[in-house]
Design an enzyme around this catalytic site. Sequence first.
Site, PDB file in Angstrom:
ATOM      1  N   LEU A 163       0.859  -1.176   0.000  1.00  0.00           N
ATOM      2  CA  LEU A 163       0.000   0.000   0.000  1.00  0.00           C
ATOM      3  C   LEU A 163       0.899   1.231   0.000  1.00  0.00           C
ATOM      4  O   LEU A 163       1.974   1.221   0.622  1.00  0.00           O
ATOM      5  CB  LEU A 163      -0.908   0.037   1.239  1.00  0.00           C
ATOM      6  N   ASP A 164       0.454   2.281  -0.666  1.00  0.00           N
ATOM      7  CA  ASP A 164       1.228   3.513  -0.647  1.00  0.00           C
ATOM      8  C   ASP A 164       1.399   3.995   0.784  1.00  0.00           C
ATOM      9  O   ASP A 164       0.591   3.697   1.669  1.00  0.00           O
ATOM     10  CB  ASP A 164       0.515   4.599  -1.465  1.00  0.00           C
ATOM     11  N   THR A 165       2.444   4.759   1.016  1.00  0.00           N
ATOM     12  CA  THR A 165       2.722   5.238   2.368  1.00  0.00           C
ATOM     13  C   THR A 165       1.551   6.030   2.933  1.00  0.00           C
ATOM     14  O   THR A 165       1.206   5.899   4.117  1.00  0.00           O
ATOM     15  CB  THR A 165       3.988   6.112   2.357  1.00  0.00           C
TER      16      THR A 165
ATOM     17  N   HIS B 186       0.312   2.640  -7.249  1.00  0.00           N
ATOM     18  CA  HIS B 186      -0.533   3.849  -7.242  1.00  0.00           C
ATOM     19  C   HIS B 186      -1.666   3.747  -8.261  1.00  0.00           C
ATOM     20  O   HIS B 186      -2.085   4.762  -8.823  1.00  0.00           O
ATOM     21  CB  HIS B 186       0.296   5.103  -7.533  1.00  0.00           C
TER      22      HIS B 186
END
Length: 355
Positions: A219-221, A304
Amino acid sequence: MRSSGSGRNSGRGNHRGAGNERDERQGQGRPRKPRPEERRYDVGPGATKDGPKSGRGGAARGGAKGGPKQSQQGGRGRTAPARSREYEARTEERNRERYAGKKDIKLPKTFPGAEQEGERLQKVLARAGYGSRRACEELIEQARVEINGEIVLEQGRRVDPEKDEVKVDGLTVATQSYQFFSLNKPAGVVSTMEDPEGRQCLGDYVTNRETRLFHVGRLDTETEGVILLTNHGELAHRLTHPKYGVKKTYLAAIVGPIPRDLGKRLKDGIQLEDGYARADHFRVVEQTGKNYLVEVTLHEGRKHIVRRMLAEAGFPVEKLVRTSFGPITLGDQKSGWLRRLSNTEVGMLMKEVDL
């Protein structure tokens, strides 16, 4: 008077002497037992008439309790020499050479079922978390358990956890010591088990686990929501492989107004720099003025991907949360909380990827 008195006195005075004379006369026919003060304790094995050879009593050589015992081997009165370690080693080596070429003897198995290999089915189910052994026996009685596609009806069936496929109610059982967790990842946490820059990462939530876990996908930060952690390598690989098309659902906060055909555009495909990206489902969950909360479901896992699709359509994402990964949903799990998946959830995950 004097003579009679003197006779009485002489009789009294010679009482002990008379007794000694009587004892001597009686002892002429049989051996006399020595009195305690006359007994000798230095007679025993190795002693002579004049006394023991070494000058010590026989009790010190094992004649009485407490002394070293003498071996009867090799002659009376001799002690057997102790075997040296070299002698014992040579004896052991000769025995090994003697039986080296002989086959192992298989002893008969004397208890029922000993010839069967593997573990009892109810024990395997109990270890996998389906309750006590009695509760697992009830599952078998209800014909809810199957092994390699065959429903089990008898108790005591044995299975090999490494080879046999065990299912309960059609869902595969993780028979080995696998662990499965779901973490509601907060924003700002890096999707790695270790971070060389010292930032907060997924490994900080599982540092007290006995086995090494790894994350399923990323998962993106700044993206929150469900991320799975496990030590089941094959399951993790299939869950992220495009071949199995496991769907993930996201809630995205965007600013409108949005056109009615936005969902159709996302489903038809959005051209990105690395190819087309298509959504499997789209709907508007909530609207407050120009602020929209939309739900996007897709089976791709490119980096993303949701943010890029909505940005390309003209609606940059302000906040993104993954609410489900396949059959595993976020529910009311709080941010930063780690929970163990239930047996049913693990079975549903495995069914999703044909395990």
